[in-house]
Design a protein around this motif. Structure first.
Motif, PDB file in Angstrom:
ATOM      1  N   LYS A  37      38.217  53.005   4.811  1.00  0.00           N
ATOM      2  CA  LYS A  37      37.183  54.027   4.967  1.00  0.00           C
ATOM      3  C   LYS A  37      35.972  53.483   5.698  1.00  0.00           C
ATOM      4  O   LYS A  37      35.234  54.220   6.329  1.00  0.00           O
ATOM      5  CB  LYS A  37      36.765  54.571   3.601  1.00  0.00           C
ATOM      6  N   ASN A  38      35.757  52.169   5.653  1.00  0.00           N
ATOM      7  CA  ASN A  38      34.566  51.553   6.249  1.00  0.00           C
ATOM      8  C   ASN A  38      34.946  50.427   7.204  1.00  0.00           C
ATOM      9  O   ASN A  38      34.554  49.267   7.019  1.00  0.00           O
ATOM     10  CB  ASN A  38      33.658  50.992   5.145  1.00  0.00           C
ATOM     11  N   PRO A  39      35.755  50.705   8.237  1.00  0.00           N
ATOM     12  CA  PRO A  39      36.225  49.650   9.126  1.00  0.00           C
ATOM     13  C   PRO A  39      35.123  49.024   9.947  1.00  0.00           C
ATOM     14  O   PRO A  39      35.289  47.933  10.466  1.00  0.00           O
ATOM     15  CB  PRO A  39      37.236  50.383  10.020  1.00  0.00           C
ATOM     16  N   GLY A  40      33.981  49.695  10.120  1.00  0.00           N
ATOM     17  CA  GLY A  40      32.936  49.160  10.982  1.00  0.00           C
ATOM     18  C   GLY A  40      31.915  48.313  10.261  1.00  0.00           C
ATOM     19  O   GLY A  40      30.999  47.800  10.868  1.00  0.00           O
ATOM     20  N   ASP A  77      24.913  41.835  11.752  1.00  0.00           N
ATOM     21  CA  ASP A  77      25.055  42.683  10.563  1.00  0.00           C
ATOM     22  C   ASP A  77      25.872  43.932  10.858  1.00  0.00           C
ATOM     23  O   ASP A  77      26.504  44.497   9.958  1.00  0.00           O
ATOM     24  CB  ASP A  77      23.680  43.099  10.028  1.00  0.00           C
ATOM     25  N   GLU A  78      25.829  44.370  12.108  1.00  0.00           N
ATOM     26  CA  GLU A  78      26.574  45.563  12.516  1.00  0.00           C
ATOM     27  C   GLU A  78      27.955  45.217  13.080  1.00  0.00           C
ATOM     28  O   GLU A  78      28.629  46.077  13.652  1.00  0.00           O
ATOM     29  CB  GLU A  78      25.777  46.341  13.574  1.00  0.00           C
ATOM     30  N   GLY A  79      28.341  43.949  12.943  1.00  0.00           N
ATOM     31  CA  GLY A  79      29.651  43.542  13.451  1.00  0.00           C
ATOM     32  C   GLY A  79      29.700  43.453  14.962  1.00  0.00           C
ATOM     33  O   GLY A  79      30.749  43.690  15.575  1.00  0.00           O
ATOM     34  N   ILE A  80      28.560  43.094  15.583  1.00  0.00           N
ATOM     35  CA  ILE A  80      28.465  43.039  17.040  1.00  0.00           C
ATOM     36  C   ILE A  80      28.195  41.616  17.510  1.00  0.00           C
ATOM     37  O   ILE A  80      27.306  40.943  16.996  1.00  0.00           O
ATOM     38  CB  ILE A  80      27.347  43.967  17.550  1.00  0.00           C
ATOM     39  N   ASP A  81      28.970  41.173  18.471  1.00  0.00           N
ATOM     40  CA  ASP A  81      28.736  39.902  19.169  1.00  0.00           C
ATOM     41  C   ASP A  81      28.156  40.275  20.532  1.00  0.00           C
ATOM     42  O   ASP A  81      28.866  40.800  21.389  1.00  0.00           O
ATOM     43  CB  ASP A  81      30.051  39.139  19.321  1.00  0.00           C
ATOM     44  N   ILE A  82      26.854  40.034  20.727  1.00  0.00           N
ATOM     45  CA  ILE A  82      26.159  40.586  21.893  1.00  0.00           C
ATOM     46  C   ILE A  82      25.850  39.545  22.959  1.00  0.00           C
ATOM     47  O   ILE A  82      25.523  38.392  22.656  1.00  0.00           O
ATOM     48  CB  ILE A  82      24.852  41.287  21.461  1.00  0.00           C
ATOM     49  N   ARG A 257      26.103  51.729  16.012  1.00  0.00           N
ATOM     50  CA  ARG A 257      25.829  50.405  15.445  1.00  0.00           C
ATOM     51  C   ARG A 257      24.860  49.617  16.311  1.00  0.00           C
ATOM     52  O   ARG A 257      23.939  48.964  15.809  1.00  0.00           O
ATOM     53  CB  ARG A 257      27.140  49.640  15.271  1.00  0.00           C
ATOM     54  N   PHE A 258      25.065  49.686  17.616  1.00  0.00           N
ATOM     55  CA  PHE A 258      24.175  48.994  18.547  1.00  0.00           C
ATOM     56  C   PHE A 258      22.751  49.513  18.420  1.00  0.00           C
ATOM     57  O   PHE A 258      21.793  48.741  18.285  1.00  0.00           O
ATOM     58  CB  PHE A 258      24.691  49.188  19.974  1.00  0.00           C
ATOM     59  N   LEU A 259      22.586  50.833  18.435  1.00  0.00           N
ATOM     60  CA  LEU A 259      21.245  51.414  18.374  1.00  0.00           C
ATOM     61  C   LEU A 259      20.589  51.203  17.014  1.00  0.00           C
ATOM     62  O   LEU A 259      19.364  51.115  16.937  1.00  0.00           O
ATOM     63  CB  LEU A 259      21.300  52.905  18.720  1.00  0.00           C
ATOM     64  N   SER A 348      21.474  60.390  14.426  1.00  0.00           N
ATOM     65  CA  SER A 348      22.383  59.921  13.384  1.00  0.00           C
ATOM     66  C   SER A 348      21.820  58.766  12.576  1.00  0.00           C
ATOM     67  O   SER A 348      22.306  58.461  11.488  1.00  0.00           O
ATOM     68  CB  SER A 348      23.723  59.498  14.002  1.00  0.00           C
ATOM     69  N   LEU A 349      20.780  58.107  13.124  1.00  0.00           N
ATOM     70  CA  LEU A 349      20.194  56.961  12.433  1.00  0.00           C
ATOM     71  C   LEU A 349      19.142  57.367  11.414  1.00  0.00           C
ATOM     72  O   LEU A 349      18.673  56.522  10.635  1.00  0.00           O
ATOM     73  CB  LEU A 349      19.562  55.999  13.454  1.00  0.00           C
TER      74      LEU A 349
END
Length: 350
Positions: A37-40, A77-82, A257-259, A348-349
């Motif tokens: 349910k929470n893959p991200g 924290d958002e699962g992002i490698d930037i 997630r990025f924003l 959405s945020l």
């Protein structure tokens, strides 16, 4: 005679064992359900989502919130490698984003409108500034108090089509009937400050948050600026965050997630600007912190809309500026400004 079945002690033991197994099974089922349910979320075992962001220029104070988000771990924290990088040529950002070579890019509202007129599928997902940064800069010690005082004087520019229309509008609005034809319009590339300080030109176009600050900090020379929005140019978003339409439509979770991380970064940078520049310096050792610390004080108030929201965009700004560009001959065809941006991710945020 032996009795069939289990004795009471054995039976009690088996009941407890079955109960224990049942509890474990329920925990495992709940855990699996939560995972899918929470893959991200960053608590799962998925590899981080790799994204790249193309800046509009070499790193400067305007980008502080991005680096705060990176250094504080908000992207992680958002699962992002930037990957945040300056492009070899800022004019290519629309193309690299549209083609997916960069996930996001920083562009101007005019850039987005020109791109869409040329069927380049990029869309603005957040505003970086709530107004224009373009201005005419002159030496503070000069007798040039307003744009019309530059009549018959030398005005430097970088050779961009947008500048010609911006300054032509400014001069006509301030009383010069022939617009830029009433001044000596000189292409000096991106080195207008050098020409101005050397006395080779009398005024030039510039971001009021950048070259005037450099002149004061590095040279001890004060400049005066005249913002284009005060002289007839419709207000617009100087910088916006763009992605391509495919990402916005098919991978909205990445954008959100990025924003979310970016918003955290800019809120923190606005609340503590000097700390933001210190964090930014960690990734950019070449950054002139004396300049950046002054720049950010001019730029931070522009990051948030009147409703207090980072990234918010108004349809009226997009529509009026698109019409102004079309009337000025900068768009090859009409553009539906409503399709050039979206507030859905910022909303959405909330």
């Amino acid at each position: 005679m032996l009795k069939s079945g289990l004795n009471p002690l054995t039976n009690n033991f088996m009941n407890k064992k079955l109960l224990t197994f049942g509890v474990i099974a329920l925990v495992l089922i709940a855990g699996v359900f939560y995972f899918f349910k929470n893959p991200g979320t960053p608590n799962n075992t998925e590899s981080p989502t790799k994204i790249s962001v193309a800046l509009d220029w070499l790193p400067y104070a305007m980008h502080a919130g991005l680096y705060v988000a990176k250094e504080r771990g908000y992207f992680a924290d958002e699962g992002i490698d930037i990957d945040i990088h300056a492009p070899a040529d800022a004019a290519t950002i629309s193309q690299t984003v549209a083609q997916g070579r960069d996930t996001f890019g920083l562009a101007t509202e005019p850039d987005v409108l020109v791109a869409r007129a040329e069927n380049i599928p990029i869309v603005s997902v957040a505003a970086m500034t709530q107004g224009p940064l373009y201005a005419i800069m002159v030496l503070d010690k000069s007798d040039i108090a307003r744009p019309r005082d530059l009549k018959d004087k030398r005005v430097g520019h970088a050779g961009l089509p947008l500048e010609r229309l911006l300054l032509d509008t400014v001069f006509k609005h301030d009383g010069l009937a022939n617009g830029i034809d009433d001044v000596k319009f000189i292409n000096v590339g991106y080195d207008a400050l050098t020409g101005l300080l050397a006395g080779k030109i009398d005024g030039a176009s510039s971001y009021y948050t950048n070259q005037p600050v450099i002149a004061e900090v590095q040279e001890g020379i004060k400049l005066r600026t005249m913002n284009v929005a005060d002289y007839g140019v419709p207000s617009y978003y100087e910088l916006v965050i763009v992605t391509n339409e495919d990402v916005a439509k098919n991978n909205p979770d990445i954008v959100e997630r990025f924003l979310r991380a970016v918003t955290k970064g800019y809120k923190e940078a606005a609340a503590n600007p000097q700390e933001a520049i210190r964090l930014m310096k960690q990734s950019n050792p070449e950054l002139d912190t004396a300049v950046a610390n002054k720049e950010i004080l001019l730029e931070a108030p522009l990051w948030f809309a009147d409703n207090g929201t980072f990234g918010w965009q108004e349809e009226s700004k997009w529509s009026s500026f698109a019409q102004w560009m079309k009337d000025g001959g900068l768009l090859t065809k009409p553009v539906d400004a409503r399709q050039a941006f979206t507030n859905s991710f910022i909303e959405s945020l909330k």
